[in-house]
Design a protein around this motif. Structure first.
Motif, PDB file in Angstrom:
ATOM      1  N   GLU A  31      -9.242 -12.701   4.719  1.00 22.05           N
ATOM      2  CA  GLU A  31     -10.074 -12.123   5.661  1.00 22.05           C
ATOM      3  C   GLU A  31      -9.417 -11.141   6.778  1.00 22.05           C
ATOM      4  OE1 GLU A  31     -11.982 -15.306   7.581  1.00 22.05           O
ATOM      5  OE2 GLU A  31     -13.018 -16.057   5.859  1.00 22.05           O
ATOM      6  N   THR A  32      -8.433 -10.528   6.374  1.00 18.44           N
ATOM      7  CA  THR A  32      -7.296  -9.961   7.277  1.00 18.44           C
ATOM      8  C   THR A  32      -7.414  -8.389   6.637  1.00 18.44           C
ATOM      9  OG1 THR A  32      -5.283 -10.674   6.380  1.00 18.44           O
ATOM     10  CG2 THR A  32      -6.321 -11.812   8.201  1.00 18.44           C
ATOM     11  N   CYS A  33      -7.089  -7.573   7.570  1.00 18.95           N
ATOM     12  CA  CYS A  33      -6.855  -6.188   7.248  1.00 18.95           C
ATOM     13  C   CYS A  33      -5.809  -5.382   8.356  1.00 18.95           C
ATOM     14  CB  CYS A  33      -8.134  -5.351   7.027  1.00 18.95           C
ATOM     15  SG  CYS A  33      -9.047  -5.075   8.656  1.00 18.95           S
ATOM     16  N   CYS A  34      -5.209  -4.589   7.747  1.00 19.56           N
ATOM     17  CA  CYS A  34      -4.264  -3.847   8.597  1.00 19.56           C
ATOM     18  C   CYS A  34      -4.691  -2.475   9.322  1.00 19.56           C
ATOM     19  CB  CYS A  34      -3.090  -3.479   7.727  1.00 19.56           C
ATOM     20  SG  CYS A  34      -1.497  -2.384   8.630  1.00 19.56           S
ATOM     21  N   HIS A  35      -4.843  -2.252  10.556  1.00 22.28           N
ATOM     22  CA  HIS A  35      -5.400  -1.024  10.975  1.00 22.28           C
ATOM     23  C   HIS A  35      -4.078  -0.139  11.374  1.00 22.28           C
ATOM     24  CE1 HIS A  35      -9.560  -1.606  12.125  1.00 22.28           C
ATOM     25  NE2 HIS A  35      -9.331  -2.904  11.705  1.00 22.28           N
ATOM     26  N   THR A  36      -3.083  -0.199  10.910  1.00 12.41           N
ATOM     27  CA  THR A  36      -1.929   0.609  11.101  1.00 12.41           C
ATOM     28  C   THR A  36      -1.786   1.665   9.829  1.00 12.41           C
ATOM     29  OG1 THR A  36      -0.847  -1.228  12.087  1.00 12.41           O
ATOM     30  CG2 THR A  36       0.769   0.755  11.509  1.00 12.41           C
ATOM     31  N   PHE A  37      -2.655   1.341   8.875  1.00 15.33           N
ATOM     32  CA  PHE A  37      -2.364   2.131   7.719  1.00 15.33           C
ATOM     33  C   PHE A  37      -2.757   3.622   8.248  1.00 15.33           C
ATOM     34  CE2 PHE A  37      -4.966   4.768   4.624  1.00 15.33           C
ATOM     35  CZ  PHE A  37      -4.094   4.738   3.412  1.00 15.33           C
ATOM     36  N   LYS A  38      -2.035   4.661   7.575  1.00 13.28           N
ATOM     37  CA  LYS A  38      -2.112   6.124   7.890  1.00 13.28           C
ATOM     38  C   LYS A  38      -1.737   6.683   6.388  1.00 13.28           C
ATOM     39  CE  LYS A  38      -0.199   9.988  10.360  1.00 13.28           C
ATOM     40  NZ  LYS A  38       1.075  10.442  11.296  1.00 13.28           N
ATOM     41  N   THR A  96       7.531   0.899   7.963  1.00 10.79           N
ATOM     42  CA  THR A  96       8.372   1.275   9.070  1.00 10.79           C
ATOM     43  C   THR A  96       7.624   1.805  10.170  1.00 10.79           C
ATOM     44  OG1 THR A  96       8.096   3.624   8.322  1.00 10.79           O
ATOM     45  CG2 THR A  96       9.977   2.367   7.230  1.00 10.79           C
ATOM     46  N   ALA A  97       6.426   1.465  10.289  1.00  7.89           N
ATOM     47  CA  ALA A  97       5.726   1.439  11.649  1.00  7.89           C
ATOM     48  C   ALA A  97       6.426   0.487  12.580  1.00  7.89           C
ATOM     49  CB  ALA A  97       4.275   1.201  11.339  1.00  7.89           C
ATOM     50  N   GLU A  98       6.298   1.297  13.964  1.00  7.20           N
ATOM     51  CA  GLU A  98       6.893   0.879  15.167  1.00  7.20           C
ATOM     52  C   GLU A  98       6.122  -0.323  15.669  1.00  7.20           C
ATOM     53  OE1 GLU A  98       8.412   3.277  18.088  1.00  7.20           O
ATOM     54  OE2 GLU A  98       9.155   4.523  16.694  1.00  7.20           O
ATOM     55  N   LEU A  99       4.730  -0.223  15.267  1.00 10.45           N
ATOM     56  CA  LEU A  99       3.608  -1.358  15.959  1.00 10.45           C
ATOM     57  C   LEU A  99       2.520  -1.539  14.570  1.00 10.45           C
ATOM     58  CD1 LEU A  99       2.527  -2.704  18.332  1.00 10.45           C
ATOM     59  CD2 LEU A  99       1.191  -0.647  18.746  1.00 10.45           C
ATOM     60  N   GLU A 152      -4.408   4.942  18.232  1.00  8.65           N
ATOM     61  CA  GLU A 152      -3.533   5.839  17.526  1.00  8.65           C
ATOM     62  C   GLU A 152      -3.009   5.099  16.490  1.00  8.65           C
ATOM     63  OE1 GLU A 152      -0.913   8.844  19.142  1.00  8.65           O
ATOM     64  OE2 GLU A 152      -2.394   8.949  20.801  1.00  8.65           O
ATOM     65  N   PHE A 153      -3.200   5.036  15.216  1.00  8.94           N
ATOM     66  CA  PHE A 153      -2.730   4.342  14.325  1.00  8.94           C
ATOM     67  C   PHE A 153      -0.922   4.444  14.504  1.00  8.94           C
ATOM     68  CE2 PHE A 153      -6.935   5.170  12.329  1.00  8.94           C
ATOM     69  CZ  PHE A 153      -7.236   3.835  12.430  1.00  8.94           C
ATOM     70  N   ALA A 154      -0.300   3.140  14.440  1.00 10.34           N
ATOM     71  CA  ALA A 154       0.954   3.214  14.516  1.00 10.34           C
ATOM     72  C   ALA A 154       1.457   3.791  15.689  1.00 10.34           C
ATOM     73  CB  ALA A 154       1.638   3.700  13.467  1.00 10.34           C
ATOM     74  N   GLY A 155       0.493   4.053  16.829  1.00  8.96           N
ATOM     75  CA  GLY A 155       0.974   4.571  17.940  1.00  8.96           C
ATOM     76  C   GLY A 155       1.028   3.407  19.228  1.00  8.96           C
ATOM     77  N   GLU A 156       1.065   3.824  20.323  1.00 11.57           N
ATOM     78  CA  GLU A 156       1.257   2.780  21.425  1.00 11.57           C
ATOM     79  C   GLU A 156       0.132   2.124  21.944  1.00 11.57           C
ATOM     80  OE1 GLU A 156       4.424   2.201  21.959  1.00 11.57           O
ATOM     81  OE2 GLU A 156       4.870   3.959  20.641  1.00 11.57           O
ATOM     82  N   VAL A 187       0.845  -1.197   0.099  1.00  8.69           N
ATOM     83  CA  VAL A 187       0.126  -0.040   0.039  1.00  8.69           C
ATOM     84  C   VAL A 187       0.738   1.275  -0.064  1.00  8.69           C
ATOM     85  CG1 VAL A 187      -2.067   1.237   1.248  1.00  8.69           C
ATOM     86  CG2 VAL A 187      -1.866  -1.336   1.232  1.00  8.69           C
ATOM     87  N   ALA A 188       1.213   1.757  -1.083  1.00  7.15           N
ATOM     88  CA  ALA A 188       2.234   2.812  -1.466  1.00  7.15           C
ATOM     89  C   ALA A 188       1.779   4.171  -0.910  1.00  7.15           C
ATOM     90  CB  ALA A 188       2.750   3.033  -2.865  1.00  7.15           C
ATOM     91  N   ASN A 189       0.402   4.158  -0.731  1.00 10.23           N
ATOM     92  CA  ASN A 189      -0.062   5.869  -0.153  1.00 10.23           C
ATOM     93  C   ASN A 189      -0.041   5.756   1.351  1.00 10.23           C
ATOM     94  OD1 ASN A 189      -2.112   3.879  -0.218  1.00 10.23           O
ATOM     95  ND2 ASN A 189      -3.705   5.584  -0.238  1.00 10.23           N
ATOM     96  N   CYS A 190       0.350   4.690   2.102  1.00 15.38           N
ATOM     97  CA  CYS A 190       0.629   4.728   3.418  1.00 15.38           C
ATOM     98  C   CYS A 190       1.707   5.367   3.960  1.00 15.38           C
ATOM     99  CB  CYS A 190       0.646   3.318   3.992  1.00 15.38           C
ATOM    100  SG  CYS A 190       0.700   3.237   5.924  1.00 15.38           S
TER     101      CYS A 190
END
Length: 73
Positions: A63-70, A25-28, A44-48, A12-15
């Motif tokens: 059936e999966t998706c990533c909630h870290t997307f920003k 490169t997200a920490e979480l 808080e996306f890619a937060g703690e 997802v290159a627009n993240c």
């Protein structure tokens, strides 16, 4: 002993966390099943903070998706 982080690949290159080579490169990273895709997880996306208390099961990768997307600005 230093714990190494796993390499996370993402197409997802627009993240905001996407870098060249399809690397994240997200920490979480928070991944959910699709039925919770629109859920507000008090995050808080890619937060703690994430709701890490519940568990679900996916029958297939689709059936999966990533909630870290920003989105990139």
């Amino acid at each position: 002993m230093i714990k190494q982080m796993p390499q996370v690949k993402c197409s997802v290159a627009n993240c905001a966390y996407w870098t060249s080579g399809n690397n994240c490169t997200a920490e979480l990273i928070m991944i959910e099943i699709d039925k919770h895709a629109n859920a507000k997880l008090d995050s808080e996306f890619a937060g703690e903070t994430f709701d890490t208390e519940h568990q679900d099961y996916a029958a297939a990768i689709q059936e999966t998706c990533c909630h870290t997307f920003k989105p990139k600005h």
